[in-house]
Design a protein around this motif. Structure first.
Motif, PDB file in Angstrom:
ATOM      1  N   ASP A   1       0.810  -1.215   0.000  1.00  0.00           N
ATOM      2  CA  ASP A   1       0.000   0.000   0.000  1.00  0.00           C
ATOM      3  C   ASP A   1       0.847   1.271   0.000  1.00  0.00           C
ATOM      4  O   ASP A   1       0.320   2.377  -0.146  1.00  0.00           O
TER       5      ASP A   1
ATOM      6  N   GLU B   1      -6.129  -0.998  -3.600  1.00  0.00           N
ATOM      7  CA  GLU B   1      -7.375  -0.398  -3.132  1.00  0.00           C
ATOM      8  C   GLU B   1      -8.585  -1.248  -3.516  1.00  0.00           C
ATOM      9  O   GLU B   1      -9.474  -1.472  -2.697  1.00  0.00           O
TER      10      GLU B   1
ATOM     11  N   ASP C   1     -12.543  -6.043   2.452  1.00  0.00           N
ATOM     12  CA  ASP C   1     -11.942  -4.718   2.415  1.00  0.00           C
ATOM     13  C   ASP C   1     -10.435  -4.848   2.596  1.00  0.00           C
ATOM     14  O   ASP C   1      -9.895  -5.936   2.814  1.00  0.00           O
ATOM     15  N   ARG C   2      -9.745  -3.703   2.522  1.00  0.00           N
ATOM     16  CA  ARG C   2      -8.283  -3.736   2.558  1.00  0.00           C
ATOM     17  C   ARG C   2      -7.753  -4.304   3.862  1.00  0.00           C
ATOM     18  O   ARG C   2      -6.778  -5.065   3.868  1.00  0.00           O
ATOM     19  N   ASP C   3      -8.374  -3.946   4.985  1.00  0.00           N
ATOM     20  CA  ASP C   3      -7.873  -4.412   6.279  1.00  0.00           C
ATOM     21  C   ASP C   3      -7.977  -5.934   6.383  1.00  0.00           C
ATOM     22  O   ASP C   3      -7.060  -6.602   6.887  1.00  0.00           O
ATOM     23  N   THR C   4      -9.085  -6.475   5.927  1.00  0.00           N
ATOM     24  CA  THR C   4      -9.258  -7.929   5.980  1.00  0.00           C
ATOM     25  C   THR C   4      -8.285  -8.617   5.039  1.00  0.00           C
ATOM     26  O   THR C   4      -7.692  -9.649   5.384  1.00  0.00           O
ATOM     27  N   ARG C   5      -8.091  -8.049   3.858  1.00  0.00           N
ATOM     28  CA  ARG C   5      -7.139  -8.644   2.925  1.00  0.00           C
ATOM     29  C   ARG C   5      -5.721  -8.620   3.500  1.00  0.00           C
ATOM     30  O   ARG C   5      -4.953  -9.557   3.312  1.00  0.00           O
ATOM     31  N   ARG C   6      -5.393  -7.559   4.193  1.00  0.00           N
ATOM     32  CA  ARG C   6      -4.059  -7.509   4.796  1.00  0.00           C
ATOM     33  C   ARG C   6      -3.887  -8.624   5.813  1.00  0.00           C
ATOM     34  O   ARG C   6      -2.812  -9.228   5.909  1.00  0.00           O
ATOM     35  N   GLU C   7      -4.921  -8.933   6.570  1.00  0.00           N
ATOM     36  CA  GLU C   7      -4.841 -10.020   7.545  1.00  0.00           C
ATOM     37  C   GLU C   7      -4.644 -11.371   6.857  1.00  0.00           C
ATOM     38  O   GLU C   7      -4.064 -12.296   7.439  1.00  0.00           O
TER      39      GLU C   7
END
Length: 228
Positions: free
Chosen positions: A79, A89, A177-183
């Motif tokens: 990111d 995104e 969303d981005r936060d979940t994908r990062r996890e």
């Protein structure tokens, strides 16, 4: 990193595995040695019921010329990089694989290639990002594969590995969303990946046949045989 891929499951089985249909202009042919710059079959978040073929190497949308592109993106910093921000995104994708390849150079010697595959699944999914580069005369749909820290299996071979998604996380990767994908960008948590030594034939992308995946000495090497 992930610099070589394969996808050789039968088309009907591939479509059933991902509940999606092949729509690529060139159709689908089994590939045993997919190199950067080749097409990768992928499933995007905008068409989760379709398997299309995109250029392997994400070309930044702001690039003046369609160079080869960036084949891998570090998930920890994706990111922060201008080349990937737009894709991160809103453009996740799945990259189906029958196994990827990595090279290990023991004690600085000759690099030995390994095939890494899933014992319980003839095709698994790696996490990717897609984008579209638009020039004056052409448009190129392209993809990069996300990488992360290695799990126990991969740490004995390389200090990076692709983000391999558990099957139950594949739909979430496309919709989250981005936060979940990062996890989800973590070392593969299950123990059904295996690795074994293969012939240096894989070093030449022109060698694209079943012989590429044959184990050395016709015996698969388990983790215990090459762990450091």
């Amino acid at each position: 990193m992930c610099g070589r891929n394969s996808l050789f499951i039968d088309q009907a089985d591939l479509e059933a595995r991902f509940d999606a249909q092949i729509v690529a202009d060139g159709g689908y042919s089994p590939r045993y040695n997919i190199a950067p710059g080749d097409d990768l079959h992928i499933i995007t978040n905008e068409a989760s019921d379709e398997i299309d073929a995109y250029h392997w190497g994400l070309i930044p949308f702001w690039a003046d010329e369609p160079k080869e592109g960036i084949i891998n993106a570090r998930s920890e910093t994706v990111d922060e990089k201008s080349a990937f921000k737009r894709a991160w995104e809103s453009r996740p994708c799945l990259v189906p694989s029958s196994g990827f390849y990595e090279w290990k150079a023991p004690n600085g010697g000759t690099k030995q290639p390994y095939r890494i595959h899933c014992e319980d699944d003839p095709a698994f999914a790696m996490a990717g990002l897609w984008d579209v580069w638009e020039g004056d005369d052409e448009t190129i749909s392209c993809v990069t594969i996300l990488t992360t820290e290695p799990n126990d299996l991969m740490s004995s071979i390389h200090d990076r590995m692709p983000v391999v998604l558990p099957q139950d996380a594949e739909s979430n990767w496309l919709a989250a969303d981005r936060d979940t994908r990062r996890e989800l960008c973590q070392a593969y948590p299950k123990d059904d990946l295996d690795a074994y030594e293969i012939s240096p034939r894989v070093n030449n992308p022109g060698n694209d046949d079943p012989q590429v995946i044959e184990p050395l000495d016709n015996e698969q090497s388990g983790l215990g045989e090459f762990s450091s």
